[in-house]
Design a protein around this motif. Structure first.
Motif, PDB file in Angstrom:
ATOM      1  N   TRP A 147       0.846  -1.213   0.000  1.00  0.00           N
ATOM      2  CA  TRP A 147       0.000   0.000   0.000  1.00  0.00           C
ATOM      3  C   TRP A 147       0.871   1.249   0.000  1.00  0.00           C
ATOM      4  CZ3 TRP A 147      -5.063   0.670  -0.832  1.00  0.00           C
ATOM      5  CH2 TRP A 147      -5.640   1.903  -0.500  1.00  0.00           C
TER       6      TRP A 147
ATOM      7  N   PHE B 127      -3.296   6.191  -5.280  1.00  0.00           N
ATOM      8  CA  PHE B 127      -3.176   4.801  -5.722  1.00  0.00           C
ATOM      9  C   PHE B 127      -2.733   4.787  -7.186  1.00  0.00           C
ATOM     10  CE2 PHE B 127      -4.735   0.377  -4.882  1.00  0.00           C
ATOM     11  CZ  PHE B 127      -4.544  -0.145  -6.146  1.00  0.00           C
TER      12      PHE B 127
ATOM     13  N   PHE C 288      -8.098  -1.409  -1.062  1.00  0.00           N
ATOM     14  CA  PHE C 288      -8.624  -0.120  -1.518  1.00  0.00           C
ATOM     15  C   PHE C 288     -10.099   0.022  -1.141  1.00  0.00           C
ATOM     16  CE2 PHE C 288     -10.721   2.599  -4.587  1.00  0.00           C
ATOM     17  CZ  PHE C 288      -9.858   3.672  -4.722  1.00  0.00           C
TER      18      PHE C 288
END
Length: 423
Positions: A232, A242, A262
């Motif tokens: 992450w 992201f 997510f």
């Protein structure tokens, strides 16, 4: 039991402990043990919270019982009445969700729950019977973060139900009995009263073996969590968002894990396995725009960044619900926005951007829609963007992005909008 409990207890004198207190045998014993720990100087402030579900005709009596116990034992007491909506998740899950919602609102460092060794075994079986993955099969950790301020703590996991009942008897502790815990139509009760006793007859030491397996699963889960946290961080290292490019470099199993992460981190709901697989395939094949429908919203790929979009994501932004008129300095505050730099003194309005809005540039004018596009704002967010407009109808500020020269460098600002700007 008390001696063992005290020997296992960390030093909590500087922390406030709040017990989830139903009044049943388990929570009565836990609260009594913690009052003894307080007397030994092992903990400081001690409180209890009782959640009134309203499911039993005895619920009011249970509340009064808990209140009296806390009065007698000099424990701060509070109670919360909750209303359950079991339509989508069932009565047990709805009651649990309501309790945990109450726990997150407590003013304490730790919420102490009275789950014990037998509860741990039941939790494993329920997870297995319902098709749970590693996280579910690992059952209950001794501690986990409930939110950023409160830790959920289960100090009785090393003790059995028999240990707890013996302690209650030896210390002459009264407690309430919830008859619903005897109802075999509820799966947990069937596991407790029917399935596990039969297994114990066939494999007398099964509980020790199963607890060892749970401990191994928790170790493996801890390792997995470390990998997830690192992946992450890597996906967000470049811009704080992201990155599809970084995601693409991961092995496929970790790609899918990142998509689940997510959805979880952005409260978008738990996706089905097939849904994760399908969207992972889409992300591998396209590098432009893509959308992933989730229970509570969407994930939107825009300019190589995956953005979380909850249903009604902009409904709490005042400028999307109404237009504010008056001094731009004052209206910004009323609309939940701020000015970075000296706020303008002249009048106008603050509202959501419109397609025909224009802003003066060093040379000529430019469409606000184009300004938003160039700043990486995805199409779905443009009509929700905050702008300031003067009394002549000219846009003088596009929040977080650009201001007219008349504002002398002041920038209209809202932190939430940063999540919808491609870096």
């Amino acid at each position: 039991m008390l001696k063992t409990f005290l020997s296992q207890l960390p030093d909590l004198y500087q922390q406030k402990i709040c017990v989830g207190f139903s009044g049943g045998a388990d929570s009565i014993v836990l609260l009594h043990l913690l009052t003894q720990a307080r007397a030994h100087g092992k903990i400081g402030a001690l409180a209890a919270v009782h959640v009134h579900h309203g499911l039993s005709s005895h619920a009011d009596d249970w509340l009064r019982f808990c209140q009296q116990i806390c009065h007698d034992w000099r424990v701060d007491f509070s109670a919360e009445r909750v209303q359950l909506n079991p339509k989508k998740q069932g009565i047990e899950a709805a009651a649990r969700a309501a309790r945990y919602a109450v726990y997150t609102q407590q003013n304490c460092d730790k919420i102490a729950l009275a789950h014990h060794r037998d509860d741990q075994l039941e939790t494993f079986w329920l997870a297995a019977l319902r098709g749970g993955g590693l996280r579910a099969l690992a059952a209950m950790p001794t501690e986990r973060a409930l939110n950023e301020h409160i830790t959920l703590w289960r100090p009785l996991l090393s003790f059995s139900r028999a240990d707890i009942e013996d302690y209650a008897t030896q210390n002459r502790l009264n407690y309430v009995h919830d008859a619903s815990n005897d109802d075999p139509s509820l799966l947990r009760n069937w596991v407790r009263h029917n399935m596990q006793p039969e297994i114990a007859q066939r494999v007398p030491q099964y509980d020790k073996h199963l607890l060892a397996s749970i401990a191994l699963l928790q170790d493996e889960l801890a390792l997995l969590d470390e990998i997830i946290a690192q992946d992450w961080a890597d996906l967000h290292a470049a811009t704080g968002q992201f990155s599809r490019a970084a995601w693409f470099r991961l092995p496929q199993t970790r790609q899918k894990q990142m998509l689940r992460e997510f959805a979880q981190r952005h409260d978008l709901g738990t996706p089905r396995r097939a849904s994760v697989n399908d969207f992972a395939r889409v992300l591998r094949e396209v590098d432009a725009n893509a959308q992933w429908s989730l229970p509570h919203g969407q994930a939107v790929l825009h300019r190589g960044v995956l953005l979380p979009v909850r249903h009604g994501f902009a409904n709490h932004w005042a400028w999307t619900q109404r237009m504010g008129r008056g001094s731009l300095k004052n209206i910004a505050l009323e609309m939940g926005l701020t000015w970075r730099g000296d706020a303008p003194e002249f009048s106008g309005c603050i509202r959501a951007a419109q397609r025909d809005d224009v802003m003066r540039m060093e040379v000529g004018r430019k469409s606000v829609w184009q300004i938003l596009q160039e700043a990486g704002v995805p199409p779905f967010a443009r009509a929700k963007w905050a702008v300031a407009v003067d009394n002549d109808g000219m846009c003088v500020a596009v929040a977080n992005i650009r201001s007219d020269a008349s504002l002398q460098g002041a920038m209209l600002w809202h932190d939430d909008l940063l999540g919808f700007q491609a870096a």
